[in-house]
Motif scaffolding. Structure first.
Motif, PDB file in Angstrom:
ATOM      1  N   ARG A   1      -7.175  -0.638   7.167  1.00  0.00           N
ATOM      2  CA  ARG A   1      -7.394  -2.101   7.118  1.00  0.00           C
ATOM      3  C   ARG A   1      -7.935  -2.607   8.457  1.00  0.00           C
ATOM      4  NH1 ARG A   1      -2.930  -5.252   3.481  1.00  0.00           N
ATOM      5  NH2 ARG A   1      -1.489  -3.544   3.777  1.00  0.00           N
TER       6      ARG A   1
ATOM      7  N   GLY B   1       0.833  -1.216   0.000  1.00  0.00           N
ATOM      8  CA  GLY B   1       0.000   0.000   0.000  1.00  0.00           C
ATOM      9  C   GLY B   1       0.856   1.250   0.000  1.00  0.00           C
TER      10      GLY B   1
ATOM     11  N   GLY C   1       4.802  -1.945   4.418  1.00  0.00           N
ATOM     12  CA  GLY C   1       4.059  -2.370   5.596  1.00  0.00           C
ATOM     13  C   GLY C   1       4.297  -3.832   5.933  1.00  0.00           C
TER      14      GLY C   1
ATOM     15  N   GLY D   1       3.038  -6.729   5.052  1.00  0.00           N
ATOM     16  CA  GLY D   1       3.209  -7.698   3.965  1.00  0.00           C
ATOM     17  C   GLY D   1       4.585  -7.565   3.327  1.00  0.00           C
ATOM     18  N   SER D   2       4.965  -6.339   3.019  1.00  0.00           N
ATOM     19  CA  SER D   2       6.264  -6.096   2.378  1.00  0.00           C
ATOM     20  C   SER D   2       7.411  -6.541   3.285  1.00  0.00           C
ATOM     21  CB  SER D   2       6.422  -4.611   2.063  1.00  0.00           C
ATOM     22  OG  SER D   2       5.310  -4.184   1.312  1.00  0.00           O
TER      23      SER D   2
ATOM     24  N   ARG E   1       1.467  -4.904  -5.679  1.00  0.00           N
ATOM     25  CA  ARG E   1       1.341  -6.156  -4.933  1.00  0.00           C
ATOM     26  C   ARG E   1       1.786  -7.237  -5.907  1.00  0.00           C
ATOM     27  NH1 ARG E   1      -2.765  -2.993  -2.019  1.00  0.00           N
ATOM     28  NH2 ARG E   1      -1.851  -2.891   0.057  1.00  0.00           N
ATOM     29  N   CYS E   2       2.563  -8.185  -5.425  1.00  0.00           N
ATOM     30  CA  CYS E   2       3.173  -9.168  -6.326  1.00  0.00           C
ATOM     31  C   CYS E   2       2.922 -10.584  -5.795  1.00  0.00           C
ATOM     32  CB  CYS E   2       4.676  -8.875  -6.437  1.00  0.00           C
ATOM     33  SG  CYS E   2       5.578 -10.106  -7.396  1.00  0.00           S
TER      34      CYS E   2
HETATM   35  P1  ADP Z   1       1.801  -3.976   2.790  1.00  0.00           P
HETATM   36  O1  ADP Z   1       3.288  -4.008   2.703  1.00  0.00           O
HETATM   37  O2  ADP Z   1       1.248  -2.619   2.573  1.00  0.00           O
HETATM   38  O3  ADP Z   1       1.290  -4.651   4.039  1.00  0.00           O
HETATM   39  P2  ADP Z   1       0.818  -6.275   1.199  1.00  0.00           P
HETATM   40  O4  ADP Z   1       0.323  -7.042   2.375  1.00  0.00           O
HETATM   41  O5  ADP Z   1      -0.075  -6.199   0.021  1.00  0.00           O
HETATM   42  O6  ADP Z   1       1.225  -4.765   1.530  1.00  0.00           O
HETATM   43  O7  ADP Z   1       2.200  -6.942   0.729  1.00  0.00           O
HETATM   44  C1  ADP Z   1       2.941  -6.387  -0.343  1.00  0.00           C
HETATM   45  C2  ADP Z   1       3.666  -7.481  -1.080  1.00  0.00           C
HETATM   46  O8  ADP Z   1       4.617  -8.109  -0.208  1.00  0.00           O
HETATM   47  C3  ADP Z   1       2.797  -8.639  -1.587  1.00  0.00           C
HETATM   48  O9  ADP Z   1       2.143  -8.346  -2.797  1.00  0.00           O
HETATM   49  C4  ADP Z   1       3.853  -9.722  -1.756  1.00  0.00           C
HETATM   50  O10 ADP Z   1       4.573  -9.529  -2.951  1.00  0.00           O
HETATM   51  C5  ADP Z   1       4.793  -9.472  -0.585  1.00  0.00           C
HETATM   52  N1  ADP Z   1       4.428 -10.354   0.550  1.00  0.00           N
HETATM   53  C6  ADP Z   1       3.422 -10.197   1.427  1.00  0.00           C
HETATM   54  N2  ADP Z   1       3.399 -11.202   2.330  1.00  0.00           N
HETATM   55  C7  ADP Z   1       4.420 -12.033   1.986  1.00  0.00           C
HETATM   56  C8  ADP Z   1       4.917 -13.259   2.526  1.00  0.00           C
HETATM   57  N3  ADP Z   1       4.373 -13.833   3.594  1.00  0.00           N
HETATM   58  N4  ADP Z   1       5.991 -13.821   1.922  1.00  0.00           N
HETATM   59  C9  ADP Z   1       6.563 -13.232   0.843  1.00  0.00           C
HETATM   60  N5  ADP Z   1       6.143 -12.078   0.301  1.00  0.00           N
HETATM   61  C10 ADP Z   1       5.087 -11.485   0.856  1.00  0.00           C
END
Ligand code: ADP
Length: 323
Positions: A171, A11, A102, A104-105, A72-73
């Motif tokens: 969220r 995000g 954040g 997830g990243s 997001r990947c």
């Molecule tokens: P944020 O960083 O804002 O919390 P997301 O949760 O969408 O955003 O995560 C961003 C990206 O980080 C995902 O699209 C993915 O590529 C990577 N990611 C998230 N969780 C994991 C995980 N458990 N293992 C590996 N990569 C992850």
């Protein structure tokens, strides 16, 4: 270490550009080459990156968004995707990585670290839910944006004797709603962490009316269940019994944009710069957080072990102030 990479992921928020700038300029100061990786982990998997110099981050400190793009990947969540990312890192001769993002990243950063790639994180999310740091980059600007909206809505609410529901992002975290509710003098805050029934809301609106208030502001976090829309439907059914007429405003993505606040620019600069210094010092596997007004290393493992909640005393303070 000779060449590092930097990426923004997940995000977006308004503090990303000052953070990129700090990583690049501290990297150059320490004699490193810095590669700017595009679109978060997607650019790492696909090999999309450019060499950054001091001029490529010129003039961005006051700009929201991210010059590197973010994404997001889903591929990166799989081992196959992460192996591709490692191949890219090797192909470009990158031997350290700064991940700005954040929870997830940062989980992605931990996954790379577990594959022995030197990775360090900077907590950056408007949700303020990264464990171990008092605050993340981007929170302060988002809060100020919400506050500006609350102040303006209060003006119109007072003029017409209205109650307003203002829905904020975050969220599953209620921090933004709670902090903006306190700063904006809201009558009530609805957070995902607390189970508040419709009856409690109607009682409060009624009480505010009887007390002679000219407005009634209720800040609703997007993660609160059953949600702002269900609440407004309920309040419309009860409209003849409520003193105030009720309106709703969804603030939406304006909360992610705008010029970073002075606090965010300084925080992003300190954390981004410290991340590079620590990476070079062999402290990969950590995030650089902000604890009691100082930078602090927290292991990536601890940072992502759970999502931080707001402190209970803040919640109690909000209740006391809403008299
Ligand atoms: P944020 O960083 O804002 O919390 P997301 O949760 O969408 O955003 O995560 C961003 C990206 O980080 C995902 O699209 C993915 O590529 C990577 N990611 C998230 N969780 C994991 C995980 N458990 N293992 C590996 N990569 C992850």
């Amino acid at each position: 270490m000779k060449r590092i990479g930097v990426l923004t992921s997940g995000g977006d928020n308004p503090g990303l550009n000052p953070c990129i700038r700090a990583v690049v300029r501290m990297g150059l100061h320490l004699g490193l080459e810095v590669m700017g990786i595009r679109r978060g982990y997607a650019g790492l998997v696909d090999g999309e990156m450019d060499t950054m110099d001091a001029r490529s981050v010129g003039g961005i400190i006051g700009h929201g968004g991210t010059i590197l793009g973010t994404a997001r990947c889903p591929e990166f969540r799989e081992v196959k995707g992460r192996r591709e990312a490692l191949r890219t890192l090797n192909r470009f001769g990158i031997d350290g990585l700064v991940v700005i993002g954040g929870n997830g990243s940062l989980a992605g950063a931990q996954a790379l670290w577990e594959m022995d790639f030197p990775t360090i994180g900077v907590p950056s999310t408007i949700d303020n839910d990264v464990n171990g740091t008092d605050i993340s980059v981007g929170v302060d600007t988002a809060l100020n944006t919400i506050l500006d909206a609350i102040d303006k809505i209060k003006d119109t609410a007072s003029s017409h004797n209205r109650a307003f529901l203002i829905e904020t992002m975050g969220r599953n975290s209620g921090y933004l709603a709670l902090a903006s509710g306190i700063a904006g003098g809201a009558e009530m805050v609805l957070c995902p962490e607390v189970d508040t029934q419709f009856e409690a809301v109607t009682d409060m609106i009624d009480k505010a009316y009887v007390l002679g208030k000219s407005h009634c502001i209720i800040v609703v976090a997007e993660g609160w269940k059953p949600g702002a829309q269900a609440l407004i439907d309920h309040l419309r059914e009860r409209k003849d019994t409520l003193g105030f007429s009720v309106r709703v405003t969804h603030l939406g993505h304006v909360q992610r944009g705008g010029s970073p606040s002075a606090f965010d620019r300084i925080l992003a600069t300190r954390l981004g710069a410290a991340a590079v210094q620590h990476l070079l010092d062999g402290k990969a596997g950590h995030i650089v957080g902000w604890v009691q007004s100082k930078t602090q290393l927290i292991t990536l493992e601890e940072a992502i072990s759970f999502h931080k909640a707001y402190s209970q005393d803040l919640w109690e303070l909000a209740e006391i102030m809403a008299k």
